[in-house]
Design an enzyme around this catalytic site. Structure first.
Site, PDB file in Angstrom:
ATOM      1  CG  ASP A 182      -2.021   1.056   1.114  1.00 34.38           C
ATOM      2  OD1 ASP A 182      -2.716   1.092   0.085  1.00 34.38           O
ATOM      3  OD2 ASP A 182      -2.175   1.844   2.063  1.00 34.38           O
TER       4      ASP A 182
ATOM      5  CB  THR B 297      -5.997   3.219  -0.595  1.00 29.18           C
ATOM      6  OG1 THR B 297      -4.574   3.235  -0.720  1.00 29.18           O
ATOM      7  CG2 THR B 297      -6.542   1.933  -1.207  1.00 29.18           C
TER       8      THR B 297
ATOM      9  CD  GLN C  31      -3.902   0.479  -3.188  1.00 31.27           C
ATOM     10  OE1 GLN C  31      -3.690  -0.568  -2.578  1.00 31.27           O
ATOM     11  NE2 GLN C  31      -3.270   1.597  -2.888  1.00 31.27           N
TER      12      GLN C  31
END
Length: 300
Positions: A217, A241, A290
């Protein structure tokens, strides 16, 4: 469920020790857990990779022997920013316990408000068809600049913070974009990474996969910046995100070098998408997708 208990070993080496301590959740009752400690953040918002990993641990704690039935997929949505100074409560709902697959829903809350939700799926280890994409031909990590050295050498509050708190060593094949834009604007980039110190003995495979989610991430949105010639220091940049999916294909060891091949096929309307493949020892170990909010006055 409370007797199943995924084991999160301790480390004596920082900053890995703090990461593992954050993943060691308090068991409050059947399917209910609390993360009392959050990783520090200059933004005072909870780091998304931490919540991804904590949710894996909470779901795995309801699975019989999570090494024999490791997590194989996760689909998650970040619904609201988390406050780094407040604990996070995780509620795990058992959806299915089949002969091969087990499915869990996980909700993360702060003060009763849902900030994150995920569906986690676990599969019993079984034989079957086996093929995979080949790893890309890139320079290895040994002769590439280390993020650990970079952060230690820069006299800036953000660099000092990353130097003391980031559990990863990252090495960018096309060059880092922490301080300056890329030499060439392109939507594809490659990053080698591993934990700065070895994972302790007794780590189960599901926990190792959770650490991969924690790690990725940090850089999953970088190809979007690369494509537009931006750096993390670009004035007015805002990134977060929105949703995330991981498929784990094979066992992974976060203590050894992993190569991420990242590509952004699209960015529009203040949102950007990244697709990523992760390779270790030449084997495809995971695939991720993502989408994030990425906004900048320079981004057109």
């Amino acid at each position: 469920m409370m007797d199943k208990k995924i084991y999160v070993p301790a480390s004596t080496t920082e900053p890995l020790a703090s990461l593992l301590n954050t993943l060691r959740l308090e068991r409050l009752g059947d399917g209910h857990y609390r993360g009392n400690d959050n990783l520090p953040q200059l933004s005072k918002r909870v780091y998304g990779g931490q919540v991804l990993a904590q949710a894996v641990v909470a779901a795995a704690d309801t699975i019989d022997n999570c090494d024999e039935r490791p997590i194989h997929s996760k689909t998650a949505a970040f619904l609201a920013p988390g406050d780094v100074d407040k604990p996070i409560d995780f509620e795990v709902e058992v959806i299915n316990d089949g002969r091969s697959f087990a499915t869990r829903l996980v909700h993360a809350r702060q003060e009763g408000r849902i900030i994150f939700t995920a569906r986690d799926s676990f599969q019993l280890r079984q034989p079957g068809f086996d093929h995979a994409d080949a790893a890309p031909d890139t320079p290895g990590p040994d002769n590439l600049p280390s993020s650990v050295d970079l952060f230690a050498s820069v006299d800036h509050p953000a660099a000092r913070f990353m130097s003391s708190t980031n559990a990863l060593d990252m090495r960018h094949v096309e060059g880092q974009i922490y301080l300056r834009p890329p030499a060439e604007a392109r939507p594809t980039t490659h990053i080698w990474f591993k934990t700065r110190s070895p994972m302790p003995e007794g780590v189960c495979q599901t926990l190792s996969r959770a650490v991969l989610a924690y790690a990725a991430d940090q850089f999953m949105l970088e190809p979007i910046l690369h494509a537009h010639g931006l750096s993390w220091m670009s004035p007015g940049l805002s990134a977060a995100t929105l949703d995330h999916t991981t498929w784990w294909h094979r066992d992974v060891d976060p203590s050894s070098w992993i190569l991420a091949e990242l590509h952004s096929p699209s960015a529009q309307g203040g949102r950007g998408l990244t697709l990523a493949k992760f390779f270790q020892d030449g084997r495809l170990v995971a695939t991720m997708a993502q989408e994030g909010m990425v906004r900048s006055p320079e981004m057109k």
